[in-house]
Scaffold this motif. Structure first.
Motif, PDB file in Angstrom:
ATOM      1  N   GLY A  46      10.257 -12.344   2.988  1.00  0.00           N
ATOM      2  CA  GLY A  46       8.820 -12.199   3.215  1.00  0.00           C
ATOM      3  C   GLY A  46       8.221 -11.408   2.066  1.00  0.00           C
ATOM      4  N   GLY A  48       5.959 -11.860  -0.155  1.00  0.00           N
ATOM      5  CA  GLY A  48       4.564 -11.935  -0.597  1.00  0.00           C
ATOM      6  C   GLY A  48       4.482 -12.428  -2.033  1.00  0.00           C
ATOM      7  N   TYR A  52       7.672  -6.100  -4.961  1.00  0.00           N
ATOM      8  CA  TYR A  52       8.904  -5.303  -4.916  1.00  0.00           C
ATOM      9  C   TYR A  52      10.056  -6.035  -5.605  1.00  0.00           C
ATOM     10  CZ  TYR A  52       5.820  -2.711  -2.017  1.00  0.00           C
ATOM     11  OH  TYR A  52       4.721  -2.005  -1.608  1.00  0.00           O
ATOM     12  N   GLU A  68       9.577 -16.612   0.516  1.00  0.00           N
ATOM     13  CA  GLU A  68       8.191 -16.455   0.969  1.00  0.00           C
ATOM     14  C   GLU A  68       7.630 -17.824   1.373  1.00  0.00           C
ATOM     15  OE1 GLU A  68       5.917 -13.904   1.849  1.00  0.00           O
ATOM     16  OE2 GLU A  68       5.198 -15.834   2.509  1.00  0.00           O
ATOM     17  N   PRO A  69       7.603 -18.105   2.685  1.00  0.00           N
ATOM     18  CA  PRO A  69       7.132 -19.417   3.141  1.00  0.00           C
ATOM     19  C   PRO A  69       5.690 -19.713   2.749  1.00  0.00           C
ATOM     20  CG  PRO A  69       7.477 -17.908   5.011  1.00  0.00           C
ATOM     21  CD  PRO A  69       8.060 -17.257   3.802  1.00  0.00           C
ATOM     22  N   GLN A  70       4.888 -18.665   2.534  1.00  0.00           N
ATOM     23  CA  GLN A  70       3.477 -18.886   2.139  1.00  0.00           C
ATOM     24  C   GLN A  70       3.364 -19.552   0.775  1.00  0.00           C
ATOM     25  OE1 GLN A  70       0.648 -15.716   2.003  1.00  0.00           O
ATOM     26  NE2 GLN A  70       1.108 -15.087   4.089  1.00  0.00           N
ATOM     27  N   GLU A 100      10.685 -20.765   1.545  1.00  0.00           N
ATOM     28  CA  GLU A 100      11.297 -21.126   2.837  1.00  0.00           C
ATOM     29  C   GLU A 100      11.339 -19.908   3.739  1.00  0.00           C
ATOM     30  OE1 GLU A 100      15.248 -22.451   1.981  1.00  0.00           O
ATOM     31  OE2 GLU A 100      14.568 -24.340   1.095  1.00  0.00           O
ATOM     32  N   VAL A 101      11.574 -20.171   5.020  1.00  0.00           N
ATOM     33  CA  VAL A 101      11.852 -19.065   5.941  1.00  0.00           C
ATOM     34  C   VAL A 101      13.362 -18.815   5.907  1.00  0.00           C
ATOM     35  CG1 VAL A 101       9.884 -19.491   7.469  1.00  0.00           C
ATOM     36  CG2 VAL A 101      12.041 -20.644   7.915  1.00  0.00           C
ATOM     37  N   HIS A 119      10.014  -5.675   3.254  1.00  0.00           N
ATOM     38  CA  HIS A 119       8.916  -4.709   3.163  1.00  0.00           C
ATOM     39  C   HIS A 119       7.708  -5.214   3.943  1.00  0.00           C
ATOM     40  CE1 HIS A 119       5.567  -2.357   1.528  1.00  0.00           C
ATOM     41  NE2 HIS A 119       6.483  -1.414   1.462  1.00  0.00           N
ATOM     42  N   HIS A 124       6.297  -9.727  11.119  1.00  0.00           N
ATOM     43  CA  HIS A 124       5.654 -11.024  10.889  1.00  0.00           C
ATOM     44  C   HIS A 124       6.614 -12.191  11.124  1.00  0.00           C
ATOM     45  CE1 HIS A 124       1.861  -9.459   9.388  1.00  0.00           C
ATOM     46  NE2 HIS A 124       2.570  -8.526   8.771  1.00  0.00           N
ATOM     47  N   ILE A 125       7.886 -11.925  11.240  1.00  0.00           N
ATOM     48  CA  ILE A 125       8.849 -13.004  11.458  1.00  0.00           C
ATOM     49  C   ILE A 125       8.475 -13.759  12.734  1.00  0.00           C
ATOM     50  CG2 ILE A 125      11.296 -13.516  11.907  1.00  0.00           C
ATOM     51  CD1 ILE A 125      10.570 -12.621   8.978  1.00  0.00           C
TER      52      ILE A 125
END
Ligand SMILES: C[S@@+](CC[C@H](N)C(=O)[O-])C[C@H]1O[C@@H](n2cnc3c(N)ncnc32)[C@H](O)[C@@H]1O
Length: 254
Positions: A46, A48, A52, A68-70, A100-101, A119, A124-125
């Motif tokens: 995740g 973003g 980081y 990062e699936p977004q 991907e998730v 982080h 959010h998962i």
């Protein structure tokens, strides 16, 4: 200019963080304090736009994967910023973006990671499950399975570093907006103790739980506020470090 200097210059130039100096303090003295990233293979779950992850690859990590699936599909702001940062920083070592998730990634990924970062992504998962995690068996089952996926990406000794807000905060309990963290929905978070219990069920051992102090207060703030009571009165933001003690992929049943 070194890759580390290019990291902070790009962050400033592209407006990727409002206060790069405070970001430096946060990463070095709070989020990654005591974590040796040099020569390590790191997974940022995740991640973003890769803030980081990019820090790690410019400060000695051997390889970083950002999950990062977004970043899948049409070009989002997250993707545009990630690409702009990579272009400006030109990391010397590989940083790979996987849109991907974790659940998909674990099925294809062969190797194991030395460090896994989460982080501000753990809640959010699955926000709905997270909200009732302290009292719902199905929600616990969901997150237990998620942590099993992380275990499959680990080897014995892999460090998992989780940062997030805890559930209880004086402002949330009084129904007020926290001026330091105005957008936090406290009921969608859980305590580090509960996360720790779930992680221990799948083979992680908790090494430490720290409480984040406002970066503006520097080291003195860390010294004064790194305890649960002061955290409850300020940001209730924690950092949990756990170490995997099992064998990893193939040895963990889902
Ligand atoms: C609040 S953002 C945190 C971004 C970044 N780590 C940071 O602190 O700036 C949480 C991220 O978790 C990602 N996420 C949600 N579910 C995920 C999953 N199953 N696997 C990987 N990432 C996920 C979301 O897409 C989102 O970008």
């Amino acid at each position: 200019m070194s890759a580390g200097e290019r990291f902070y210059t790009a962050i400033q130039k592209l407006g990727a963080h409002p206060r790069p100096k405070r970001l430096r303090f946060y990463i070095e003295h709070q989020f990654l304090r005591g974590i040796d990233i040099v020569g390590k293979r790191i997974l940022d779950v995740g991640g973003g736009y890769g803030l980081y992850a990019l820090y790690c690859i410019t400060h000695g990590a051997s390889e970083v994967v950002v999950l990062e699936p977004q970043l899948a599909g049409s070009r989002s702001d997250t993707q545009v910023m990630f690409e702009a940062l990579v272009e400006a920083i030109r990391p010397e070592r590989p940083i790979r973006l996987v849109p991907e998730v974790v659940e998909e990634f674990v099925a294809t990924e062969g190797g194991s990671f030395d460090i896994i970062l989460m982080h501000n992504s753990i809640n959010h998962i699955n926000e709905e499950a997270c909200a009732v995690l302290d009292r719902d068996g199905a929600a616990r089952g969901y997150y237990r399975q998620f942590f099993t996926h992380l275990a499959r990406l680990s080897r014995s000794g892999t460090q998992l570093v989780v940062a997030d807000c805890a559930r209880r905060n004086v402002f949330g309990d009084l129904g007020l907006r926290n001026p330091l963290l105005p957008s936090i929905e406290w009921h969608k978070h859980q305590s580090p103790r509960l996360w720790g219990q779930l992680l221990e069920e799948v083979g992680f051992k908790i090494r430490c739980i720290d409480w984040t102090s406002p970066n503006i207060l520097g080291k003195a703030g860390r010294w004064m506020l790194n305890n649960a009571v002061m955290a409850y009165l300020t940001m209730s933001h924690f950092r949990l470090v756990a170490e995997y003690q099992g064998e990893g992929k193939g040895n963990v049943s889902v």
